[in-house]
Design an enzyme around this catalytic site. Structure first.
Site, PDB file in Angstrom:
ATOM      1  N   ARG A  65     -20.467  83.896  -1.609  1.00 26.47           N
ATOM      2  CA  ARG A  65     -19.176  83.807  -0.928  1.00 26.47           C
ATOM      3  C   ARG A  65     -18.181  82.965  -1.713  1.00 26.47           C
ATOM      4  O   ARG A  65     -16.970  83.209  -1.680  1.00 26.47           O
ATOM      5  CB  ARG A  65     -19.346  83.212   0.474  1.00 26.47           C
ATOM      6  CG  ARG A  65     -19.874  81.789   0.469  1.00 26.47           C
ATOM      7  CD  ARG A  65     -19.823  81.114   1.825  1.00 26.47           C
ATOM      8  NE  ARG A  65     -20.351  79.759   1.753  1.00 26.47           N
ATOM      9  CZ  ARG A  65     -19.634  78.700   1.371  1.00 26.47           C
ATOM     10  NH1 ARG A  65     -18.376  78.850   1.033  1.00 26.47           N
ATOM     11  NH2 ARG A  65     -20.186  77.500   1.319  1.00 26.47           N
ATOM     12  N   CYS A  70     -23.929  79.192  -0.323  1.00 28.88           N
ATOM     13  CA  CYS A  70     -22.940  79.776  -1.234  1.00 28.88           C
ATOM     14  C   CYS A  70     -23.451  81.133  -1.721  1.00 28.88           C
ATOM     15  O   CYS A  70     -22.908  82.165  -1.370  1.00 28.88           O
ATOM     16  CB  CYS A  70     -22.672  78.826  -2.397  1.00 28.88           C
ATOM     17  SG  CYS A  70     -21.941  77.249  -1.898  1.00 28.88           S
ATOM     18  N   ARG A 118     -33.790 101.320   0.368  1.00 31.74           N
ATOM     19  CA  ARG A 118     -32.461 100.730   0.189  1.00 31.74           C
ATOM     20  C   ARG A 118     -32.264  99.548   1.134  1.00 31.74           C
ATOM     21  O   ARG A 118     -31.135  99.140   1.401  1.00 31.74           O
ATOM     22  CB  ARG A 118     -31.378 101.792   0.430  1.00 31.74           C
ATOM     23  CG  ARG A 118     -31.484 102.978  -0.525  1.00 31.74           C
ATOM     24  CD  ARG A 118     -30.407 104.015  -0.269  1.00 31.74           C
ATOM     25  NE  ARG A 118     -30.472 104.559   1.093  1.00 31.74           N
ATOM     26  CZ  ARG A 118     -31.271 105.548   1.475  1.00 31.74           C
ATOM     27  NH1 ARG A 118     -32.119 106.086   0.591  1.00 31.74           N
ATOM     28  NH2 ARG A 118     -31.263 105.995   2.714  1.00 31.74           N
ATOM     29  N   ARG A 119     -33.358  98.996   1.627  1.00 36.95           N
ATOM     30  CA  ARG A 119     -33.289  97.928   2.636  1.00 36.95           C
ATOM     31  C   ARG A 119     -34.066  96.682   2.198  1.00 36.95           C
ATOM     32  O   ARG A 119     -34.543  95.926   3.027  1.00 36.95           O
ATOM     33  CB  ARG A 119     -33.833  98.439   3.972  1.00 36.95           C
ATOM     34  CG  ARG A 119     -33.117  99.680   4.494  1.00 36.95           C
ATOM     35  CD  ARG A 119     -33.796 100.236   5.734  1.00 36.95           C
ATOM     36  NE  ARG A 119     -33.114 101.403   6.241  1.00 36.95           N
ATOM     37  CZ  ARG A 119     -33.341 102.655   5.845  1.00 36.95           C
ATOM     38  NH1 ARG A 119     -34.257 102.876   4.905  1.00 36.95           N
ATOM     39  NH2 ARG A 119     -32.674 103.669   6.363  1.00 36.95           N
TER      40      ARG A 119
END
Length: 222
Positions: free
Chosen positions: A123, A97, A77-78
């Protein structure tokens, strides 16, 4: 059937394969406004991917670490890359972005091969200027990585914190909405490529691509 020519540029190759922050390596003009006289956009995008970190298994840059993990610990999960390094923001000509790509592998009982999914975190996005660009860029990245890891390309989930249409774009967006709609094209990769770093734009094939007149000179704001 058509194959994209190298001079058209593919940001996924520029950022994650070549790990470049120089627009002269891209053969596109989307970042010209933020490049200096040498073509550099500062410590952004490909520069961040190329930064190496130490792990028990050795030293890896961000993309090499993703490829290593998908091969050796695919259900971790990394597995991700992150381009938003606060320490380097002051030396980036443009803040990233789309900045966080998280890889997730699933395999249901009976599946011949695992499925690779990708979550893209962004973002901010100028929907008219960049949405199709970002979606195509990361869909192709997902397809390339899945192929070289022997997996099936699954879902691309695109999470945008601030998706916006500028007032100066409203009329263009309305005109695009009113245009005729066409079936989506078929996109595939050269199946003979088994190394992520061997992909070129000639390995990308687009079939049955129909489109209307291109919208040019879209004003960009930050």
């Amino acid at each position: 059937m058509q194959s994209l020519r190298p001079q058209e540029g593919v940001p996924g190759l520029w950022i994650y394969q070549r790990k470049s922050n120089n627009i002269h390596d891209l053969h596109s003009h989307i970042w010209d406004e933020w490049a200096d006289e040498t073509g550099s956009i500062g410590k952004a995008y490909g520069y961040q991917v190329a930064q190496r970190s130490h792990y028990p298994e050795g030293d890896f840059d961000q993309m090499d670490r993703v490829l290593w993990q998908l091969e050796h610990e695919p259900y971790s999960r990394r597995i991700m890359t992150n381009l938003y390094n606060f320490h380097d923001l002051s030396e980036m000509h443009l803040y990233p972005c789309a900045f966080n790509a998280i890889y997730n592998v699933t395999r249901a009982p009976g599946d011949e091969r695992p499925t690779l999914n990708l979550l893209l975190v962004q973002r901010s996005q100028d929907v008219l200027a960049a949405n199709n660009w970002n979606v195509c860029q990361y869909a192709l990245l997902l397809m390339m990585v899945a192929q070289v890891e022997g997996m099936v390309a699954g879902e691309l989930v695109h999470m945008i914190a601030d998706a916006h249409i500028y007032d100066r774009h409203v009329d263009v967006v309305r005109e695009l909405i009113e245009r005729p709609q066409y079936p989506a094209p078929k996109v595939s990769l050269n199946p003979e490529v088994t190394d992520f770093y061997d992909f070129t734009t000639d390995d990308l094939v687009v079939e049955d691509y129909q489109h209307g007149p291109q919208v040019k000179n879209i004003p960009i704001a930050i």
